[in-house]
Scaffold this motif. Structure first.
Motif, PDB file in Angstrom:
ATOM      1  N   ARG A 144     -25.177 -18.437  52.855  1.00 42.74           N
ATOM      2  CA  ARG A 144     -25.667 -17.076  53.084  1.00 42.74           C
ATOM      3  C   ARG A 144     -24.706 -16.045  52.494  1.00 42.74           C
ATOM      4  NH1 ARG A 144     -23.504 -14.238  57.527  1.00 42.74           N
ATOM      5  NH2 ARG A 144     -21.820 -15.345  58.605  1.00 42.74           N
ATOM      6  N   ALA A 145     -25.251 -14.900  52.141  1.00 43.80           N
ATOM      7  CA  ALA A 145     -24.431 -13.772  51.715  1.00 43.80           C
ATOM      8  C   ALA A 145     -24.067 -12.964  52.949  1.00 43.80           C
ATOM      9  CB  ALA A 145     -25.200 -12.902  50.731  1.00 43.80           C
ATOM     10  N   ALA A 146     -22.829 -12.483  52.978  1.00 44.44           N
ATOM     11  CA  ALA A 146     -22.354 -11.788  54.174  1.00 44.44           C
ATOM     12  C   ALA A 146     -21.315 -10.747  53.777  1.00 44.44           C
ATOM     13  CB  ALA A 146     -21.745 -12.801  55.148  1.00 44.44           C
ATOM     14  N   PRO A 147     -21.017  -9.800  54.655  1.00 44.11           N
ATOM     15  CA  PRO A 147     -19.974  -8.810  54.389  1.00 44.11           C
ATOM     16  C   PRO A 147     -18.602  -9.485  54.283  1.00 44.11           C
ATOM     17  CG  PRO A 147     -21.375  -8.118  56.212  1.00 44.11           C
ATOM     18  CD  PRO A 147     -21.707  -9.539  55.940  1.00 44.11           C
ATOM     19  N   LEU A 148     -17.696  -8.834  53.585  1.00 43.28           N
ATOM     20  CA  LEU A 148     -16.344  -9.358  53.431  1.00 43.28           C
ATOM     21  C   LEU A 148     -15.661  -9.529  54.786  1.00 43.28           C
ATOM     22  CD1 LEU A 148     -14.045 -10.149  51.450  1.00 43.28           C
ATOM     23  CD2 LEU A 148     -13.357  -7.745  51.447  1.00 43.28           C
ATOM     24  N   ALA A 149     -15.997  -8.682  55.738  1.00 39.92           N
ATOM     25  CA  ALA A 149     -15.384  -8.779  57.057  1.00 39.92           C
ATOM     26  C   ALA A 149     -15.651 -10.131  57.709  1.00 39.92           C
ATOM     27  CB  ALA A 149     -15.904  -7.651  57.956  1.00 39.92           C
ATOM     28  N   ASP A 150     -16.775 -10.744  57.356  1.00 38.53           N
ATOM     29  CA  ASP A 150     -17.105 -12.055  57.943  1.00 38.53           C
ATOM     30  C   ASP A 150     -16.319 -13.186  57.268  1.00 38.53           C
ATOM     31  OD1 ASP A 150     -18.867 -10.609  59.426  1.00 38.53           O
ATOM     32  OD2 ASP A 150     -20.692 -11.575  58.656  1.00 38.53           O
ATOM     33  N   PHE A 151     -15.971 -13.016  56.000  1.00 41.01           N
ATOM     34  CA  PHE A 151     -15.249 -14.057  55.259  1.00 41.01           C
ATOM     35  C   PHE A 151     -14.108 -13.434  54.455  1.00 41.01           C
ATOM     36  CE2 PHE A 151     -19.642 -15.617  55.663  1.00 41.01           C
ATOM     37  CZ  PHE A 151     -19.404 -16.781  56.390  1.00 41.01           C
ATOM     38  N   PRO A 152     -13.123 -12.836  55.136  1.00 33.05           N
ATOM     39  CA  PRO A 152     -12.030 -12.179  54.404  1.00 33.05           C
ATOM     40  C   PRO A 152     -11.220 -13.145  53.554  1.00 33.05           C
ATOM     41  CG  PRO A 152     -11.499 -12.360  56.747  1.00 33.05           C
ATOM     42  CD  PRO A 152     -12.938 -12.742  56.598  1.00 33.05           C
ATOM     43  N   GLN A 153     -11.297 -14.463  53.857  1.00 31.03           N
ATOM     44  CA  GLN A 153     -10.529 -15.434  53.072  1.00 31.03           C
ATOM     45  C   GLN A 153     -10.976 -15.472  51.606  1.00 31.03           C
ATOM     46  OE1 GLN A 153     -12.684 -16.195  55.480  1.00 31.03           O
ATOM     47  NE2 GLN A 153     -13.915 -18.015  54.974  1.00 31.03           N
ATOM     48  N   LEU A 154     -12.160 -14.916  51.298  1.00 31.05           N
ATOM     49  CA  LEU A 154     -12.594 -14.880  49.903  1.00 31.05           C
ATOM     50  C   LEU A 154     -11.649 -14.057  49.036  1.00 31.05           C
ATOM     51  CD1 LEU A 154     -16.484 -14.534  50.225  1.00 31.05           C
ATOM     52  CD2 LEU A 154     -15.162 -16.562  49.608  1.00 31.05           C
ATOM     53  N   LEU A 155     -10.862 -13.187  49.639  1.00 29.52           N
ATOM     54  CA  LEU A 155      -9.874 -12.422  48.867  1.00 29.52           C
ATOM     55  C   LEU A 155      -8.783 -13.330  48.297  1.00 29.52           C
ATOM     56  CD1 LEU A 155      -9.444  -9.238  51.103  1.00 29.52           C
ATOM     57  CD2 LEU A 155     -10.498  -9.349  48.823  1.00 29.52           C
ATOM     58  N   TRP A 156      -8.619 -14.521  48.873  1.00 28.72           N
ATOM     59  CA  TRP A 156      -7.621 -15.465  48.361  1.00 28.72           C
ATOM     60  C   TRP A 156      -8.116 -16.185  47.108  1.00 28.72           C
ATOM     61  CZ3 TRP A 156      -2.762 -15.277  49.453  1.00 28.72           C
ATOM     62  CH2 TRP A 156      -2.294 -14.895  50.720  1.00 28.72           C
ATOM     63  N   VAL A 157      -9.410 -16.141  46.852  1.00 34.58           N
ATOM     64  CA  VAL A 157      -9.935 -16.800  45.651  1.00 34.58           C
ATOM     65  C   VAL A 157      -9.289 -16.162  44.417  1.00 34.58           C
ATOM     66  CG1 VAL A 157     -12.001 -17.201  44.248  1.00 34.58           C
ATOM     67  CG2 VAL A 157     -12.104 -17.438  46.746  1.00 34.58           C
ATOM     68  N   THR A 158      -8.887 -16.985  43.492  1.00 36.76           N
ATOM     69  CA  THR A 158      -8.152 -16.541  42.303  1.00 36.76           C
ATOM     70  C   THR A 158      -8.772 -15.275  41.708  1.00 36.76           C
ATOM     71  OG1 THR A 158      -7.613 -18.839  41.820  1.00 36.76           O
ATOM     72  CG2 THR A 158      -7.319 -17.255  40.030  1.00 36.76           C
ATOM     73  N   SER A 159      -7.929 -14.280  41.499  1.00 35.80           N
ATOM     74  CA  SER A 159      -8.411 -12.944  41.115  1.00 35.80           C
ATOM     75  C   SER A 159      -8.631 -12.814  39.617  1.00 35.80           C
ATOM     76  CB  SER A 159      -7.423 -11.869  41.596  1.00 35.80           C
ATOM     77  OG  SER A 159      -7.335 -11.881  43.001  1.00 35.80           O
ATOM     78  N   VAL A 160      -9.721 -13.425  39.135  1.00 31.72           N
ATOM     79  CA  VAL A 160     -10.178 -13.213  37.765  1.00 31.72           C
ATOM     80  C   VAL A 160     -11.653 -12.851  37.828  1.00 31.72           C
ATOM     81  CG1 VAL A 160      -8.512 -14.808  36.719  1.00 31.72           C
ATOM     82  CG2 VAL A 160     -10.751 -15.665  37.438  1.00 31.72           C
ATOM     83  N   LEU A 161     -12.131 -12.108  36.842  1.00 34.56           N
ATOM     84  CA  LEU A 161     -13.530 -11.704  36.865  1.00 34.56           C
ATOM     85  C   LEU A 161     -14.466 -12.859  36.552  1.00 34.56           C
ATOM     86  CD1 LEU A 161     -13.770  -8.157  35.270  1.00 34.56           C
ATOM     87  CD2 LEU A 161     -14.465  -8.864  37.554  1.00 34.56           C
ATOM     88  N   GLY A 162     -13.980 -13.868  35.850  1.00 35.67           N
ATOM     89  CA  GLY A 162     -14.842 -14.966  35.438  1.00 35.67           C
ATOM     90  C   GLY A 162     -15.420 -15.766  36.583  1.00 35.67           C
ATOM     91  N   ASN A 163     -14.787 -15.753  37.756  1.00 37.97           N
ATOM     92  CA  ASN A 163     -15.347 -16.498  38.892  1.00 37.97           C
ATOM     93  C   ASN A 163     -16.107 -15.582  39.849  1.00 37.97           C
ATOM     94  OD1 ASN A 163     -13.312 -15.144  40.198  1.00 37.97           O
ATOM     95  ND2 ASN A 163     -12.091 -16.966  40.681  1.00 37.97           N
TER      96      ASN A 163
END
Length: 744
Positions: A144-163
């Motif tokens: 499911r798609a959700a607000p960042l507040a629900d899955f803040p750990q996504l900020l740890w995903v490597t910070s490149v635009l390609g992903n």
């Protein structure tokens, strides 16, 4: 119909990887996507146009050299018509099936989803397709798609635009477009990759590999500047303000805070800042750490928590002590490991290191060619021009003991390993070679290492041999990189070579796109020179001379003759002379070639130097995959490719382009075909002429007869790039006269 996905490939062609990326795209037949190539510079444009001619999904958007990544992304996005945008940097890759996987996932998302984050693999020169750690963050998102507040750990995903695959309407929305158009942050990919997550209302995840990050070697990139270090600090200040403005909960703020501290400490620890600058940076980073620390934030455990504490306390001295203690611990482990190897210095090493403490001699230049074989190739041409333009610089040649007797009279030289050898290697201002100097040769800060190379690469070279063990044969790639890092300049004959050297030998040297000095003679030789060379070789006036110069096969244990020379000579007739440059031409008296040798119809030129004279003497060249074809093309004389094992060679050695599709003339796959090429006149017919013309324009790009002069003026005399003689266009050059013209 509006495409579901717009893939925006953007940027120049860094280290020759754009072609691979575009080839991988054309190999994915998914029709629900368009590909916009925002090609920066002529080389990238040519690569893109070549593929676009065969792939109707591909649209080329030419951009001038120097266009920034941010501007290229924006231009590509403006041209795109898809519902979703996928920004792919020209250096990176897309795994097989990536387009389909992304399209399927985005098709099931509601319009409330702004960003889809996907998994990736990472490749370096050493490893390919190494999985990262992002899967553990992506898996928690579910479908499911959700607000960042629900899955803040996504900020740890490597910070490149390609992903991150971004909904086009969201990318073009006022808040996002205004933020990313900021002149200070538009080119900061890390900022952009994080900002789109902070702006998004809902984010979806796909724990499936759909992107390949190709990590360029750090030593091949410009060193981090002071401005870039502080930009990292400003990046996180701005991102925290963005979160605050959006009223974000503590979850995203805590993760962003930990990201900030990690990155700031990495910049501080790894950038080698001077003491005063380091202290100031640490202080400003400490202020940011205090300002943005969430109220209930808990530091990580272990060493990382200690580092956090020191930064928040602005304890610069404590941090340095802690850092030094860790470094000492690593050094002790290293010394223990090294103790198992011989580490004592020999007398030779002591002499050399002592000489390294003495001043560099600004009038001393050391030359070597082909692993100390003698005065040859590009170094020889540079040395000769040096005597003319900079006679105050004294050349000394490094020559193997068994080759010293063959040197031109009066050549000052040293034998490798001798006392004087180490003395001149230590004191020389200039070190010139067409291969690499030994590992033991140190790179002094005020010395200049000039790498001239000795051919144009058709076969894979340097780090590109990693996947071809038959070619690398146990090559120590780490040692190779250490040698490459000593280069200050790399000479190139054409744009193809420049790109391939950047890719195969990634480091911070400056490319000298001046042409190969050894090829200058192809424009300066006179009719008298051509007649004299042919006379020395014993070629009678009026006879056609064909130079046969095959290359070595890495996949063969020994040398295998590719042609029956006696039979070929009989087919070509009495008026043809074969100049054979190959290792196998040493038959006994009973050989069928014996009579041909006595009559002068087959001449062994395997040990004849310089090879440029053989080219001047020949009416045509027959070769397989040898780089001599690129040099010989300067003469604008016919070239015939004898490719009896192209598929095997290409698979075992690795090649940079398909020679069969871009040959400099006629191609023969059997001896019968080769003989027919000459018997029918096809070797110099209109088709052969057209192929040679295209080949010359591509691979003789900078060779115009003044390469050595440019090198000497730029490297030895310190003249500016702008003051050097401009390169004469290929179609405006006049090469040396052909043998036929020379006898007219």
């Amino acid at each position: 119909m509006q495409p579901g996905l717009s893939v925006i490939v953007h940027g120049p062609d860094p280290q020759g990887h754009l072609g691979e990326l575009l080839d991988s795209l054309t190999a994915q037949p998914f029709t629900g996507a368009e590909v916009i190539v925002a090609a920066v510079g002529d080389w990238a444009r040519q690569q893109a146009e070549q593929r676009a001619a065969e792939d109707p999904r591909m649209v080329v958007l030419p951009l001038p050299d120097g266009t920034s990544d941010g501007a290229a992304r924006a231009a590509g996005a403006d041209r795109a018509t898809g519902r979703w945008l996928h920004f792919v940097h020209a250096k990176d890759g897309l795994p097989a099936g990536a387009l389909r996987a992304i399209a399927d996932r985005t098709a099931e998302l509601a319009d409330t989803a702004d960003v889809l984050v996907v998994n990736h693999v990472r490749s370096t020169w050493q490893t390919a397709g190494r999985p990262g750690q992002d899967g553990r963050y992506l898996a928690g998102g579910g479908r499911r798609a959700a607000p960042l507040a629900d899955f803040p750990q996504l900020l740890w995903v490597t910070s490149v635009l390609g992903n991150r695959i971004i909904r086009a309407d969201f990318w073009r929305s006022r808040a996002v477009s205004d933020d990313l158009a900021d002149a200070d942050f538009g080119d900061d990919e890390t900022y952009t990759a994080l900002a789109v997550l902070l702006h998004a209302d809902e984010i979806a995840a796909l724990d499936e590999v759909a992107y390949e990050i190709r990590e360029l070697r750090e030593q091949s990139l410009p060193p981090m500047t002071t401005a870039q270090r502080y930009q990292c600090l400003e990046r996180y200040e701005r991102l925290h303000r963005l979160l605050a403005a959006r009223g974000a909960s503590e979850g995203p703020r805590a993760v962003l805070y930990d990201l900030m501290v990690r990155d700031l400490l990495r910049v501080f620890s790894r950038s080698g800042m001077p003491e005063a600058e380091a202290r100031e940076f640490f202080g400003r980073a400490s202020e940011a750490a205090v300002r943005w620390r969430p109220e209930h934030h808990r530091r990580p455990a272990g060493f990382e928590g200690v580092r956090h504490a020191f930064l928040e306390e602005n304890a610069y001295t404590k941090y340095r002590v802690f850092q030094a203690a860790n470094q000492k611990r690593r050094e002790v482990r290293s010394v223990v490991a090294a103790g198992k190897r011989q580490v004592g210095a020999k007398l030779r090493d002591l002499r050399y290191h002592r000489a390294l403490t003495e001043p560099v001699d600004p009038h001393l230049a050391v030359f070597s060619a082909y692993w100390d074989r003698g005065v040859a190739c590009n170094p020889a041409a540079i040395s000769a021009k040096l005597a003319e333009l900079a006679p105050h610089i004294h050349p000394v040649w490094v020559v193997a003991r068994n080759k010293a007797a063959l040197l031109p009279p009066g050549t000052d030289h040293v034998i490798p390993g001798s006392r004087r050898y180490w003395d001149v290697m230590a004191k020389a201002k200039y070190l010139v070679n067409n291969v690499n100097f030994p590992n033991a040769v140190a790179k002094r800060p005020d010395a200049i290492h000039l790498q001239t190379h000795h051919g144009t690469p058709l076969k894979r070279m340097g780090l590109d041999q990693v996947d071809f063990p038959a070619a690398s044969k146990g090559l120590d790639f780490d040692a190779l990189l250490a040698r490459i890092d000593k280069w200050d300049y790399s000479v190139s004959a054409n744009s193809h070579s420049t790109r391939m050297w950047e890719r195969a030998y990634p480091s911070r040297y400056t490319s000298l796109d001046y042409g190969y000095p050894r090829n200058d003679v192809f424009y300066s030789a006179t009719a008298e020179d051509v007649r004299a060379i042919r006379d020395r070789l014993g070629i009678a006036p009026g006879r056609r001379a064909i130079l046969y110069a095959p290359t070595h096969r890495d996949y063969e244990a020994g040398w295998t003759p590719r042609l029956d020379l006696a039979s070929l000579a009989d087919r070509l007739g009495e008026d043809t002379v074969l100049l054979v440059r190959g290792h196998y031409f040493y038959g006994g008296a009973a050989s069928p070639l014996a009579g041909l040798r006595r009559s002068g119809r087959v001449i062994d030129v395997s040990s004849y130097d310089p090879v440029e004279e053989l080219s001047l003497a020949a009416d045509a060249l027959v070769t397989d995959y040898s780089s001599i074809m690129f040099d010989y093309a300067n003469l604008n004389r016919p070239i015939v490719i004898y490719a009896d094992d192209w598929e095997t060679y290409a698979k075992t050695r690795g090649v940079y382009f398909d020679l069969m599709a871009e040959a400099p003339g006629q191609v023969a796959h059997t001896q019968e075909e080769l003989a027919a090429v000459f018997e029918t006149g096809a070797w110099r017919d209109e088709a052969a002429r057209k192929a040679l013309t295209a080949f010359r324009r591509r691979f003789c790009e900078f060779d115009d007869g003044r390469a050595a002069e440019r090198v000497v003026r730029r490297v030895f005399l310190g003249e500016s790039e702008e003051s050097l003689p401009p390169v004469v266009p290929v179609d405006e050059r006049t090469p040396a006269p052909t043998p036929e013209e020379a006898t007219a």
